[in-house]
Motif scaffolding. Structure first.
Motif, PDB file in Angstrom:
ATOM      1  N   SER A 100       0.833  -1.210   0.000  1.00  0.00           N
ATOM      2  CA  SER A 100       0.000   0.000   0.000  1.00  0.00           C
ATOM      3  C   SER A 100       0.864   1.256   0.000  1.00  0.00           C
ATOM      4  O   SER A 100       0.585   2.219  -0.719  1.00  0.00           O
ATOM      5  N   ASN A 147       0.992   4.210  -2.748  1.00  0.00           N
ATOM      6  CA  ASN A 147       0.879   5.639  -2.449  1.00  0.00           C
ATOM      7  C   ASN A 147       2.027   6.428  -3.066  1.00  0.00           C
ATOM      8  O   ASN A 147       1.847   7.537  -3.556  1.00  0.00           O
ATOM      9  N   LEU A 187       0.760  10.096  -3.972  1.00  0.00           N
ATOM     10  CA  LEU A 187      -0.053  10.528  -2.842  1.00  0.00           C
ATOM     11  C   LEU A 187       0.835  10.753  -1.629  1.00  0.00           C
ATOM     12  O   LEU A 187       0.421  11.310  -0.625  1.00  0.00           O
ATOM     13  N   ASP A 188       2.083  10.289  -1.720  1.00  0.00           N
ATOM     14  CA  ASP A 188       3.025  10.395  -0.614  1.00  0.00           C
ATOM     15  C   ASP A 188       4.425  10.507  -1.217  1.00  0.00           C
ATOM     16  O   ASP A 188       4.609  10.194  -2.394  1.00  0.00           O
ATOM     17  N   PHE A 200      -6.446   7.036 -11.388  1.00  0.00           N
ATOM     18  CA  PHE A 200      -6.649   6.111 -10.264  1.00  0.00           C
ATOM     19  C   PHE A 200      -7.939   5.309 -10.433  1.00  0.00           C
ATOM     20  O   PHE A 200      -8.970   5.842 -10.844  1.00  0.00           O
TER      21      PHE A 200
END
Lengths: 410, 247
Positions: B66, B70, B75-76, B108
């Protein structure tokens, strides 16, 4: 995302929670309507008061008798003394004594029953002089006014207010008719133009006779030479305070009084009345507007509350929008616009309600409410501002959510 | 602003077309800190995914898959190491830049679909284009084309609540495609679907792969992963195996 689209998104978000949004809007709406009404009421009252006072005539000084002191030392109420006389009025009218005074009208009033063709009407009958019409800024609807000769001759002539004439004869075209007061017949020589009510005083229900006639035939007794009020008109507004000074000095001399403190009369001016009344109503308006503004603040807290709920509920939506590429400022703008939409709706509906109430209420409450365009526009702007200000915190919270956490929230 | 977006988009596309890998991770490390406790979710990952590949990333929970998703999805950001997406170094970008990159480069598809319930399929699909200032007319046309592409041309006006799970996920795929991203990133896209809808969605991904799309699929189901041409196993923050499936 363009502004129009942000606005549309905000509107659909507001609409999707109809009841909740409606209740929030209600909070703002009540505050805005209250502000518009209180401001309107304040303005209306101020307008009424100044209209009332200026209807007395500008440049006017009003001399009223002071209190009387009986032989037992008991002082009577204000205006109870019969210290003002016809002679005082005549002295004031002299240009040498009081150069800044342009006209003087003494008044001596009594209540009397007027009779004409079997019709009976009780009104205030006032004895006065020819200057009255000018001093009190009144006009004649028809006929002529009292003259100096009428006063000298102690003529049995009478001028009627429009309402009095209508009550007695059913019309205001009554010049030449006859009115009976007590045992005496009076010939109607003129009718005053309608003016409307001024506070408790009805300016159209009155009868005027020459001062000498009133003294001899209507009042009589010891009080024969006394008058109840002397209206003094200054030559111009600039000369008002000079006229005031001259009046006071002259009357003190005539009455043989040396100390101003123990004067047996009072001289008051329009200015003083207007400014006192205005100050009182302004204070009241500020107070009421303050209370209304407080309710706006409470409405604003309602907006903040609902926006925080909205942010919490839509955490996943925020996360998704961020994942799809919405920068923090776009999220912040979306929630700010939503809060402003709530404020705007409250402002517009509240302003509408306020305007409607301002038209309906005066009929029910017998007051005037002046809806000022500035107050309406200002209120709507303030309502949107409240939405914005109270939306800043929730919107910032939304913008700060990280997309990962927001997407994972349940 | 729109020009800036376009500039980004074109540079990225050109680089990708000239053979740079879509994804290039070198020595990627990600450490989470909770108070004084440190947790290394990724412990040095090297991964290259070329243009047009269809890769499944597999691993048990807690494996770091996960976190990897990300990072790949921007997203990170990494604690250490390099990440290049379609040629551009994005390891240390700030939030606003990351938002731009996500908008332009990545489509996404999520396990929970993440469609906005109040909006029609059409308006859900056009969301990514709204954040890059595409004019309404063009946006509508592209959204309609994307919905047509996933076989929902007749459902543009329906809201998510009026669609089956499989149809909702296809709307989500259309939304991922509409911006012409370099990378389609699907996180357990079939996790919430019945077998028929699963087959539909995987069939759609197969088709997209055949048309040359780069797809990264994160899943824990081998059946699903076997649709990919390459399977990367992650365990304890490291790549355990990386195998190409021959067909």
């Amino acid at each position: 995302m363009s502004w129009l689209e942000t606005l549309r998104t905000g509107w659909s978000a507001v609409r999707s929670h109809g009841l909740r949004s409606a209740l929030t809007v209600l909070g703002i709406l009540i505050g805005i309507a209250a502000v518009i009404l209180t401001v309107g009421l304040g303005l209306g009252t101020q307008k009424d008061v100044s209209a009332q006072i200026s209807s007395l005539g500008s440049n006017l000084l009003i001399v009223t008798p002071g209190s009387s002191t009986g032989t037992d030392g008991v002082r009577g109420g204000f205006g109870s003394a019969a210290t003002l006389t016809r002679a005082d009025a005549e002295a004031l009218a002299s240009r040498t004594n009081a150069p800044d005074v342009s006209a003087v009208a003494p008044e001596k009033s009594t209540s009397a029953s007027l009779e004409a063709n079997d019709t009976n009407w009780t009104t205030t009958v006032t004895g006065t002089t020819a200057d009255w019409l000018d001093v009190r800024s009144r006009e004649l609807e028809n006929g002529t006014f009292l003259t100096a000769a009428d006063d000298t001759d102690r003529a049995n002539v009478i001028v009627l207010g429009s309402e009095t004439a209508t009550e007695l004869f059913g019309t205001t075209r009554v010049v030449g008719q006859s009115v009976t007061i007590g045992d005496d017949d009076y010939q109607v020589i003129g009718v005053l133009a309608a003016e409307g009510a001024s506070g408790s005083e009805d300016l159209d229900d009155l009868a005027l006779v020459p001062l000498s006639t009133a003294s001899e035939q209507l009042v009589g007794g010891n009080a024969r030479s006394s008058v109840s009020t002397i209206y003094v008109q200054a030559a111009s507004t600039d000369q008002l305070s000079a006229a005031n000074q001259e009046t006071t000095t002259l009357l003190l001399n005539l009455h043989g009084i040396t100390a101003t403190d123990s004067a047996d009369f009072t001289v008051s001016s329009q200015d003083a009345l207007v400014s006192t009344a205005t100050a009182v109503y302004r204070t009241l308006t500020v107070l009421l507007t303050g209370i209304a503004a407080l309710s706006l603040l409470v409405g604003g807290i309602g907006v903040m509350n609902i926006m925080l709920v909205s942010v919490t509920e839509r955490t996943r939506e925020i996360g998704l929008r961020k994942a799809l590429g919405a920068p923090p400022w776009a999220i912040r703008r979306q929630f700010l616009v939503e809060a402003s939409v709530l404020g705007l709706a409250g402002g517009v509906i509240g302003a509408g309600l306020g305007i409607v109430a301002a038209h309906v209420l005066p009929g029910l409450l017998d007051t005037s409410i002046v809806v000022s365009g500035a107050a309406v526009a200002g209120s709507v702007v303030v309502a949107v501002g409240i939405g914005l200000v109270f939306g800043v915190y929730p919107a910032t919270r939304a913008a700060r959510l990280t997309p990962i956490d927001a997407l994972r929230s349940e | 602003m729109a020009d800036l977006f376009d500039a980004f988009a074109s540079t990225g596309t050109v680089l990708a077309e000239h053979g740079s890998p879509v994804i290039e991770l070198v020595g990627a490390r990600k450490t989470y800190r909770t108070g004084s406790i440190e947790f290394e979710a990724l412990r040095g990952i090297d991964l290259r995914i070329e243009q047009g590949e269809y890769v499944a990333i597999m691993g048990p929970s807690g494996s770091g898959k996960s976190t990897l998703m990300n990072i790949i999805g921007c997203l990170d950001t990494l604690t250490e190491g390099d990440y290049r997406l379609a040629g551009d170094d994005i390891a240390e970008l700030d939030e606003i830049d990351l938002a731009q990159i996500r908008n332009l480069r990545i489509g996404f598809v999520f396990q929970q679909f993440h469609l906005l319930p109040a909006l029609s399929a059409w308006r859900n699909v056009e969301l990514p284009l709204m954040y890059r200032q595409v004019p309404v007319g063009e946006r509508r046309a592209r959204a309609a084309a994307a919905l047509e592409r996933v076989g929902l041309g007749d459902r543009v006006a329906n809201r998510p609540g009026e669609l089956s799970g499989g149809q909702q996920q296809r709307v989500a795929v259309a939304r991922a495609l509409v911006g012409e991203p370099d990378l389609l990133l699907a996180d357990e896209p079939t996790g919430n679907l019945d077998s028929q809808s699963t087959a539909d969605v995987l069939g759609l991904l197969d088709e997209l792969h055949q048309q040359g799309r780069t797809i990264v699929l994160i899943t824990h189901e081998l059946e699903v992963a076997q649709h990919a041409r390459r399977i990367v196993w992650v365990r304890d923050g490291l790549i355990q195996s990386d195998e190409v499936i021959d067909r």
